[in-house]
Motif scaffolding. Sequence first.
Motif, PDB file in Angstrom:
ATOM      1  N   ALA A 184       4.371  21.562  -5.204  1.00 36.43           N
ATOM      2  CA  ALA A 184       2.279  20.782  -4.265  1.00 36.43           C
ATOM      3  C   ALA A 184       1.444  20.638  -5.880  1.00 36.43           C
ATOM      4  CB  ALA A 184       1.761  22.190  -4.158  1.00 36.43           C
ATOM      5  N   HIS A 185       0.609  19.327  -4.897  1.00 37.94           N
ATOM      6  CA  HIS A 185      -0.247  19.129  -5.735  1.00 37.94           C
ATOM      7  C   HIS A 185      -1.707  19.806  -6.270  1.00 37.94           C
ATOM      8  CE1 HIS A 185       2.274  15.359  -7.050  1.00 37.94           C
ATOM      9  NE2 HIS A 185       2.481  15.294  -5.755  1.00 37.94           N
TER      10      HIS A 185
ATOM     11  N   LYS B 140       0.663  -1.309  -0.002  1.00 36.34           N
ATOM     12  CA  LYS B 140       0.060   0.090   0.275  1.00 36.34           C
ATOM     13  C   LYS B 140       1.212   1.172  -0.138  1.00 36.34           C
ATOM     14  CE  LYS B 140      -3.937  -2.249   0.520  1.00 36.34           C
ATOM     15  NZ  LYS B 140      -4.447  -2.842  -0.507  1.00 36.34           N
ATOM     16  N   ASN B 141       0.228   2.722  -0.332  1.00 31.44           N
ATOM     17  CA  ASN B 141       1.082   3.215  -0.571  1.00 31.44           C
ATOM     18  C   ASN B 141       2.734   3.000  -1.334  1.00 31.44           C
ATOM     19  OD1 ASN B 141      -0.333   5.126   1.260  1.00 31.44           O
ATOM     20  ND2 ASN B 141       0.317   4.194   2.693  1.00 31.44           N
TER      21      ASN B 141
ATOM     22  N   ASP C  21       8.663   6.633   8.002  1.00 36.01           N
ATOM     23  CA  ASP C  21       9.555   6.718   8.863  1.00 36.01           C
ATOM     24  C   ASP C  21       9.954   8.182   8.643  1.00 36.01           C
ATOM     25  OD1 ASP C  21      10.125   4.593  10.213  1.00 36.01           O
ATOM     26  OD2 ASP C  21      12.334   4.139   8.818  1.00 36.01           O
ATOM     27  N   LEU C  22       9.932   8.728   7.654  1.00 34.81           N
ATOM     28  CA  LEU C  22      10.035   9.457   7.531  1.00 34.81           C
ATOM     29  C   LEU C  22       8.287  10.494   6.606  1.00 34.81           C
ATOM     30  CD1 LEU C  22      13.385   9.313   4.850  1.00 34.81           C
ATOM     31  CD2 LEU C  22      12.781  11.078   7.641  1.00 34.81           C
ATOM     32  N   ALA C  23       9.078  11.747   7.648  1.00 32.29           N
ATOM     33  CA  ALA C  23       6.745  12.476   7.040  1.00 32.29           C
ATOM     34  C   ALA C  23       6.729  13.124   6.265  1.00 32.29           C
ATOM     35  CB  ALA C  23       6.312  14.011   7.554  1.00 32.29           C
ATOM     36  N   LYS C  24       6.035  13.013   4.863  1.00 35.17           N
ATOM     37  CA  LYS C  24       5.429  13.729   3.358  1.00 35.17           C
ATOM     38  C   LYS C  24       6.747  13.434   3.001  1.00 35.17           C
ATOM     39  CE  LYS C  24       2.074  16.847   5.311  1.00 35.17           C
ATOM     40  NZ  LYS C  24       1.525  16.556   4.591  1.00 35.17           N
ATOM     41  N   THR C  25       7.133  12.102   2.900  1.00 35.35           N
ATOM     42  CA  THR C  25       9.136  11.517   1.750  1.00 35.35           C
ATOM     43  C   THR C  25       8.410  10.217   1.218  1.00 35.35           C
ATOM     44  OG1 THR C  25       9.904  12.299   3.143  1.00 35.35           O
ATOM     45  CG2 THR C  25      10.889  11.418   1.917  1.00 35.35           C
TER      46      THR C  25
ATOM     47  N   PRO D 126       0.578  12.170  -3.796  1.00 37.40           N
ATOM     48  CA  PRO D 126      -0.688  13.808  -4.032  1.00 37.40           C
ATOM     49  C   PRO D 126       0.352  14.195  -2.439  1.00 37.40           C
ATOM     50  CG  PRO D 126      -2.182  12.064  -3.855  1.00 37.40           C
ATOM     51  CD  PRO D 126      -1.155  11.409  -3.950  1.00 37.40           C
ATOM     52  N   ASP D 127       0.250  13.245  -1.077  1.00 37.74           N
ATOM     53  CA  ASP D 127       1.047  13.710   0.202  1.00 37.74           C
ATOM     54  C   ASP D 127       2.615  13.537  -0.196  1.00 37.74           C
ATOM     55  OD1 ASP D 127      -1.854  13.591   0.490  1.00 37.74           O
ATOM     56  OD2 ASP D 127      -1.621  11.646   1.146  1.00 37.74           O
TER      57      ASP D 127
END
Length: 167
Positions: A166-167, A56-57, A80-84, A114-115
């Motif tokens: 940015a999306h 997933k993702n 582990d890494l946000a928005k990465t 997109p995130d």
Amino acid sequence: MYFVRTAGERDLERIRAVLVESFHATYDRFYGEPKVDELIAHLFSPAALKARLAKKNAEFVVADSGKDIGAVGYAAMSADLAKTAILHLLYVRPALQRQGIGRDMFAELETCFPDAEIMRLEVEPKNEDAIGFYSRLGFIEAGRNENVGPGQSGIATLVLEKHLPAH
């Protein structure tokens, strides 16, 4: 002409063939054929590829001519890494390199999350062709890892990052 599309389970054998060919062409000169065979057995076993396909993702894409698969790409959101998003694989058959296929593969992958604000990858520090390719795509050096690979095999990598629009 190659078209980028999402990979499916029926592609896994051909995906593995592209990865084996590309991995040997890229890494034999750095690590030797036996070490590359060991890495391939660990990273690209049928079970490992099937697990990537089901994750997933994540996005698993191929460049398909209708007759053969010429390139493979795989990225996933970091746990582990946000928005990465992490670009794990982007390999083009050696005979097809420098034709824009890798660029097209990356263009698809960078829009799949997109995130994500950042795309990150690791590359062999001596692989000047790959570093040049990623630099042309807008990646910059963000650090180094000194001991990565199966069983902490002592392989060093250069960490590259690109800020995504940015999306």
